[in-house]
Design a protein around this motif. Structure first.
Motif, PDB file in Angstrom:
ATOM      1  N   VAL A 109       0.840  -1.210   0.000  1.00  0.00           N
ATOM      2  CA  VAL A 109       0.000   0.000   0.000  1.00  0.00           C
ATOM      3  C   VAL A 109       0.870   1.254   0.000  1.00  0.00           C
ATOM      4  O   VAL A 109       0.559   2.239  -0.679  1.00  0.00           O
ATOM      5  CB  VAL A 109      -0.940   0.011   1.230  1.00  0.00           C
ATOM      6  N   ALA A 110       1.971   1.211   0.753  1.00  0.00           N
ATOM      7  CA  ALA A 110       2.823   2.405   0.871  1.00  0.00           C
ATOM      8  C   ALA A 110       3.432   2.800  -0.470  1.00  0.00           C
ATOM      9  O   ALA A 110       3.841   3.955  -0.654  1.00  0.00           O
ATOM     10  CB  ALA A 110       3.914   2.173   1.917  1.00  0.00           C
ATOM     11  N   ARG A 111       3.474   1.869  -1.430  1.00  0.00           N
ATOM     12  CA  ARG A 111       3.975   2.208  -2.775  1.00  0.00           C
ATOM     13  C   ARG A 111       3.127   3.292  -3.434  1.00  0.00           C
ATOM     14  O   ARG A 111       3.546   3.928  -4.384  1.00  0.00           O
ATOM     15  CB  ARG A 111       3.913   0.981  -3.701  1.00  0.00           C
ATOM     16  N   PHE A 112       1.877   3.414  -2.960  1.00  0.00           N
ATOM     17  CA  PHE A 112       0.953   4.341  -3.617  1.00  0.00           C
ATOM     18  C   PHE A 112       0.981   5.731  -2.986  1.00  0.00           C
ATOM     19  O   PHE A 112       0.200   6.608  -3.363  1.00  0.00           O
ATOM     20  CB  PHE A 112      -0.463   3.737  -3.643  1.00  0.00           C
ATOM     21  N   ALA A 113       1.881   5.927  -2.037  1.00  0.00           N
ATOM     22  CA  ALA A 113       2.066   7.272  -1.477  1.00  0.00           C
ATOM     23  C   ALA A 113       2.658   8.179  -2.556  1.00  0.00           C
ATOM     24  O   ALA A 113       3.463   7.721  -3.373  1.00  0.00           O
ATOM     25  CB  ALA A 113       3.007   7.201  -0.273  1.00  0.00           C
ATOM     26  N   PRO A 114       2.268   9.451  -2.567  1.00  0.00           N
ATOM     27  CA  PRO A 114       2.872  10.349  -3.564  1.00  0.00           C
ATOM     28  C   PRO A 114       4.347  10.578  -3.295  1.00  0.00           C
ATOM     29  O   PRO A 114       4.779  10.572  -2.140  1.00  0.00           O
ATOM     30  CB  PRO A 114       2.082  11.654  -3.373  1.00  0.00           C
ATOM     31  N   THR A 115       5.110  10.757  -4.366  1.00  0.00           N
ATOM     32  CA  THR A 115       6.529  11.133  -4.227  1.00  0.00           C
ATOM     33  C   THR A 115       6.793  12.290  -5.189  1.00  0.00           C
ATOM     34  O   THR A 115       6.163  12.383  -6.249  1.00  0.00           O
ATOM     35  CB  THR A 115       7.470   9.960  -4.585  1.00  0.00           C
ATOM     36  N   ALA A 116       7.710  13.160  -4.810  1.00  0.00           N
ATOM     37  CA  ALA A 116       7.999  14.345  -5.628  1.00  0.00           C
ATOM     38  C   ALA A 116       8.435  13.916  -7.025  1.00  0.00           C
ATOM     39  O   ALA A 116       9.308  13.047  -7.166  1.00  0.00           O
ATOM     40  CB  ALA A 116       9.087  15.178  -4.965  1.00  0.00           C
ATOM     41  N   SER A 117       7.817  14.492  -8.039  1.00  0.00           N
ATOM     42  CA  SER A 117       8.062  14.147  -9.445  1.00  0.00           C
ATOM     43  C   SER A 117       7.881  12.649  -9.707  1.00  0.00           C
ATOM     44  O   SER A 117       8.487  12.096 -10.621  1.00  0.00           O
ATOM     45  CB  SER A 117       9.467  14.566  -9.896  1.00  0.00           C
ATOM     46  N   CYS A 187       9.662   9.862   2.159  1.00  0.00           N
ATOM     47  CA  CYS A 187       9.671   8.776   3.154  1.00  0.00           C
ATOM     48  C   CYS A 187       8.615   9.028   4.230  1.00  0.00           C
ATOM     49  O   CYS A 187       7.930   8.086   4.665  1.00  0.00           O
ATOM     50  CB  CYS A 187      11.049   8.658   3.802  1.00  0.00           C
ATOM     51  N   GLY A 188       8.488  10.282   4.657  1.00  0.00           N
ATOM     52  CA  GLY A 188       7.499  10.597   5.700  1.00  0.00           C
ATOM     53  C   GLY A 188       6.082  10.278   5.252  1.00  0.00           C
ATOM     54  O   GLY A 188       5.283   9.721   6.016  1.00  0.00           O
ATOM     55  N   ILE A 189       5.792  10.591   3.997  1.00  0.00           N
ATOM     56  CA  ILE A 189       4.436  10.314   3.490  1.00  0.00           C
ATOM     57  C   ILE A 189       4.231   8.802   3.359  1.00  0.00           C
ATOM     58  O   ILE A 189       3.177   8.264   3.723  1.00  0.00           O
ATOM     59  CB  ILE A 189       4.200  11.037   2.150  1.00  0.00           C
ATOM     60  N   ALA A 190       5.250   8.107   2.848  1.00  0.00           N
ATOM     61  CA  ALA A 190       5.130   6.645   2.689  1.00  0.00           C
ATOM     62  C   ALA A 190       4.937   5.976   4.052  1.00  0.00           C
ATOM     63  O   ALA A 190       4.124   5.043   4.203  1.00  0.00           O
ATOM     64  CB  ALA A 190       6.361   6.089   1.980  1.00  0.00           C
ATOM     65  N   LEU A 191       5.678   6.455   5.043  1.00  0.00           N
ATOM     66  CA  LEU A 191       5.520   5.902   6.393  1.00  0.00           C
ATOM     67  C   LEU A 191       4.126   6.196   6.935  1.00  0.00           C
ATOM     68  O   LEU A 191       3.534   5.372   7.635  1.00  0.00           O
ATOM     69  CB  LEU A 191       6.586   6.485   7.319  1.00  0.00           C
ATOM     70  N   THR A 192       3.613   7.365   6.613  1.00  0.00           N
ATOM     71  CA  THR A 192       2.265   7.716   7.082  1.00  0.00           C
ATOM     72  C   THR A 192       1.218   6.814   6.417  1.00  0.00           C
ATOM     73  O   THR A 192       0.268   6.366   7.068  1.00  0.00           O
ATOM     74  CB  THR A 192       1.989   9.209   6.812  1.00  0.00           C
ATOM     75  N   PHE A 193       1.401   6.554   5.121  1.00  0.00           N
ATOM     76  CA  PHE A 193       0.501   5.601   4.448  1.00  0.00           C
ATOM     77  C   PHE A 193       0.575   4.251   5.162  1.00  0.00           C
ATOM     78  O   PHE A 193      -0.441   3.606   5.431  1.00  0.00           O
ATOM     79  CB  PHE A 193       0.901   5.429   2.979  1.00  0.00           C
ATOM     80  N   MET A 194       1.813   3.818   5.442  1.00  0.00           N
ATOM     81  CA  MET A 194       1.967   2.526   6.115  1.00  0.00           C
ATOM     82  C   MET A 194       1.285   2.537   7.479  1.00  0.00           C
ATOM     83  O   MET A 194       0.582   1.589   7.846  1.00  0.00           O
ATOM     84  CB  MET A 194       3.449   2.173   6.279  1.00  0.00           C
ATOM     85  N   GLU A 195       1.472   3.627   8.204  1.00  0.00           N
ATOM     86  CA  GLU A 195       0.891   3.712   9.546  1.00  0.00           C
ATOM     87  C   GLU A 195      -0.631   3.591   9.485  1.00  0.00           C
ATOM     88  O   GLU A 195      -1.236   2.828  10.236  1.00  0.00           O
ATOM     89  CB  GLU A 195       1.291   5.045  10.196  1.00  0.00           C
TER      90      GLU A 195
END
Ligand SMILES: Cc1cc2nc3c(=O)[nH]c(=O)nc-3n(C[C@H](O)[C@H](O)[C@H](O)COP(=O)(O)O)c2cc1C
Length: 260
Positions: A109-117, A187-195
């Motif tokens: 699921v965390a793969r679907f977090a937004p990342t810059a560009s 990373c912070g957003i991906a971790l938040t998705f994971m959380e």
């Protein structure tokens, strides 16, 4: 393979694909059909393919077989807001292990977090082995004992209480290349998705800031975590099944916002 493949029969020339292109790679021609303006601007976000109601186009950098459907309806705001407010940092865990499949689902699921560009450069070091988490807590404890900056936590560790990783049975840390311009945010957003995905599965989590601080300063700990050369640890989460439930949501500061 062509960069853009358009099924002209299916294309209804609505111009949506060009309208959602964030980088100016695609533009619409006079009829509203997509044309490639500058292929090298593509960030492979997949929006052009995903927005098309007719499945009329493919982009070589976006695998159509890997596209999945979006939900037709989002959960009620009451449910989402309630979860966001009710999530707590969990510092007491049951002995119940976290299944490897559960960790895999969270990573997925965390793969679907937004990342810059749409850089998608977040990497993970994970374990569901409580003994390994304990070893990492011991290294963190040793770092803080030597630094002398958390004497209370160090004393607790000596007493057999883990204030560093809270006796959690599982751990996930996120890292990014040290030259990634938005690595910390990604990373912070991906971790938040994971959380949040973890909370939805009945897990409890707590951010592992002390571990991260230690790993940034202790090469042996960074190596034990498996952080690759040229990458920087940006955050971590302890995970496990909560040993307690919170009956209420504690208050928070009032909103600090300037309306422009
Ligand atoms: C970046 C970050 C690092 C944190 N590091 C730790 C930590 O090392 N140990 C810990 O017990 N809590 C840690 N926390 C949890 C915070 O103390 C907690 O989020 C805060 O007290 C609010 O409580 P709540 O998460 O239940 O709302 C961290 C939180 C964040 C966001």
């Amino acid at each position: 393979m062509e960069f853009l493949t358009l099924d002209r029969e299916r294309c209804n020339a609505d111009g949506l694909c060009a309208a959602v292109c964030p980088s100016g790679c695609l533009e619409a021609d006079a009829d509203g059909r997509p044309v490639v303006a500058e292929e090298k601007l593509c960030i492979a976000c997949g929006h052009c393919v995903a927005v098309c109601p007719k499945s009329a186009l493919t982009i070589s950098r976006v695998d159509p077989a890997a596209m999945t459907k979006t939900l037709r309806h989002w959960p009620d705001p009451e449910i989402v807001d309630g979860m966001l407010r009710g999530r707590r940092s969990i510092r007491a865990y049951k002995d119940t292990p976290v299944a490897r499949e559960t960790m895999e689902a969270l990573l997925d699921v965390a793969r679907f977090a937004p990342t810059a560009s749409n850089a998608q450069e977040v990497g993970w070091c994970v374990t569901t082995d409580p003994a390994k988490v304990h070893d990492l807590a011991a290294m963190t404890a040793a770092y803080f004992a030597a630094a002398g900056t958390r004497p209370k936590y160090s004393a607790m560790w000596t007493d057999g209480r883990d204030a560093f990783l809270r006796g959690a049975p599982a751990l996930a840390v996120a890292y990014a290349p040290d030259d990634a311009p938005y690595g910390a945010a990604d990373c912070g957003i991906a971790l938040t998705f994971m959380e949040l995905a973890a909370v939805a599965r009945g897990l409890g989590t707590c951010w592992a800031g002390l571990l991260v601080r230690a790993a940034r300063n202790d090469a042996a700990l960074a190596k034990a975590l498996g952080i690759p050369q040229g990458c920087v640890i940006e955050g971590g989460l302890m995970l496990g099944y909560p040993a307690l439930r919170y009956a209420a949501v504690p208050p928070r500061n009032a909103v600090r916002a300037r309306w422009l």
